[in-house]
Write a protein that holds these residues in place. Sequence first.
Motif, PDB file in Angstrom:
ATOM      1  N   TRP A  81       0.832  -1.198   0.000  1.00 50.24           N
ATOM      2  CA  TRP A  81       0.000   0.000   0.000  1.00 50.24           C
ATOM      3  C   TRP A  81       0.874   1.259   0.000  1.00 50.24           C
ATOM      4  O   TRP A  81       0.610   2.199  -0.740  1.00 50.24           O
ATOM      5  CB  TRP A  81      -0.935   0.005   1.220  1.00 50.24           C
ATOM      6  CG  TRP A  81      -1.829   1.195   1.225  1.00 50.24           C
ATOM      7  CD1 TRP A  81      -3.043   1.316   0.641  1.00 50.24           C
ATOM      8  CD2 TRP A  81      -1.547   2.472   1.820  1.00 50.24           C
ATOM      9  NE1 TRP A  81      -3.536   2.580   0.825  1.00 50.24           N
ATOM     10  CE2 TRP A  81      -2.644   3.308   1.545  1.00 50.24           C
ATOM     11  CE3 TRP A  81      -0.482   2.974   2.547  1.00 50.24           C
ATOM     12  CZ2 TRP A  81      -2.700   4.633   1.979  1.00 50.24           C
ATOM     13  CZ3 TRP A  81      -0.544   4.299   2.977  1.00 50.24           C
ATOM     14  CH2 TRP A  81      -1.640   5.108   2.696  1.00 50.24           C
ATOM     15  N   GLN A  91       3.950   1.583  -1.063  1.00 52.70           N
ATOM     16  CA  GLN A  91       4.640   1.698  -2.348  1.00 52.70           C
ATOM     17  C   GLN A  91       3.707   2.311  -3.398  1.00 52.70           C
ATOM     18  O   GLN A  91       4.100   3.213  -4.138  1.00 52.70           O
ATOM     19  CB  GLN A  91       5.144   0.321  -2.823  1.00 52.70           C
ATOM     20  CG  GLN A  91       5.903   0.376  -4.131  1.00 52.70           C
ATOM     21  CD  GLN A  91       7.159   1.230  -4.044  1.00 52.70           C
ATOM     22  OE1 GLN A  91       7.923   1.116  -3.100  1.00 52.70           O
ATOM     23  NE2 GLN A  91       7.345   2.110  -5.011  1.00 52.70           N
ATOM     24  N   GLN A  92       2.475   1.829  -3.438  1.00 56.72           N
ATOM     25  CA  GLN A  92       1.501   2.365  -4.392  1.00 56.72           C
ATOM     26  C   GLN A  92       1.205   3.839  -4.102  1.00 56.72           C
ATOM     27  O   GLN A  92       1.135   4.661  -5.012  1.00 56.72           O
ATOM     28  CB  GLN A  92       0.206   1.556  -4.346  1.00 56.72           C
ATOM     29  CG  GLN A  92       0.344   0.155  -4.886  1.00 56.72           C
ATOM     30  CD  GLN A  92      -0.893  -0.699  -4.618  1.00 56.72           C
ATOM     31  OE1 GLN A  92      -1.738  -0.378  -3.786  1.00 56.72           O
ATOM     32  NE2 GLN A  92      -0.979  -1.827  -5.322  1.00 56.72           N
ATOM     33  N   SER A  93       1.055   4.165  -2.847  1.00 56.99           N
ATOM     34  CA  SER A  93       0.751   5.545  -2.459  1.00 56.99           C
ATOM     35  C   SER A  93       1.933   6.461  -2.747  1.00 56.99           C
ATOM     36  O   SER A  93       1.752   7.587  -3.227  1.00 56.99           O
ATOM     37  CB  SER A  93       0.397   5.606  -0.973  1.00 56.99           C
ATOM     38  OG  SER A  93      -0.752   4.834  -0.725  1.00 56.99           O
ATOM     39  N   THR A 110       4.106   6.057  -5.035  1.00 53.07           N
ATOM     40  CA  THR A 110       4.145   6.208  -6.487  1.00 53.07           C
ATOM     41  C   THR A 110       3.144   7.268  -6.937  1.00 53.07           C
ATOM     42  O   THR A 110       3.462   8.127  -7.764  1.00 53.07           O
ATOM     43  CB  THR A 110       3.841   4.859  -7.187  1.00 53.07           C
ATOM     44  OG1 THR A 110       4.822   3.903  -6.772  1.00 53.07           O
ATOM     45  CG2 THR A 110       3.859   4.997  -8.691  1.00 53.07           C
ATOM     46  N   LYS A 111       1.934   7.229  -6.380  1.00 46.28           N
ATOM     47  CA  LYS A 111       0.916   8.227  -6.727  1.00 46.28           C
ATOM     48  C   LYS A 111       1.382   9.630  -6.353  1.00 46.28           C
ATOM     49  O   LYS A 111       1.167  10.587  -7.095  1.00 46.28           O
ATOM     50  CB  LYS A 111      -0.410   7.920  -6.027  1.00 46.28           C
ATOM     51  CG  LYS A 111      -1.130   6.736  -6.594  1.00 46.28           C
ATOM     52  CD  LYS A 111      -2.411   6.466  -5.817  1.00 46.28           C
ATOM     53  CE  LYS A 111      -3.092   5.206  -6.307  1.00 46.28           C
ATOM     54  NZ  LYS A 111      -4.292   4.879  -5.530  1.00 46.28           N
TER      55      LYS A 111
END
Length: 156
Positions: A19, A21-23, A25-26
Amino acid sequence: FESLPPAHYKETMNTILVWMQQSETKLSMPQVAIAEYEIMEQRLREFKALQSSLQEQQKGLTYLSTTVEELSRKAPAEVSQRYRSEVEVVLGRWKKLSAQLAEHCQKLEERMTKLQRFQNDTRTLKKWMAEVDVFLKEEWPALGDSEALEKQLEQC
């Protein structure tokens, strides 16, 4: 086995790491100058949704911290330290992510306010320019018509 965390610990850790890592990236997407209010609103909704998701993930983070504390009472020092370090790294990333997200929201809200003010000022200016254009295209009064000349002078 008592010195190892439960399986749920690893699952929770992996979920939070993915989570984050995804955040990250965003949030690392380059900030571009946006001149459309609707796009800015959409971006703000995305950030707010990310903040809600952050709050939902907080339970998992609390679980990790609690589990490591319990583990440190039972496990040998080197095992305990390893897990404690792992959680500290996650907490550091979490705080940084949380701060970045709050900063992005604040900046975007400020820019939206400025853009809205600018758009309102632009509309007012365009309306005024249209009125001036009409005025300038009016017929000039005859030279002998002092009353009409006075009115035009006041309008100017």
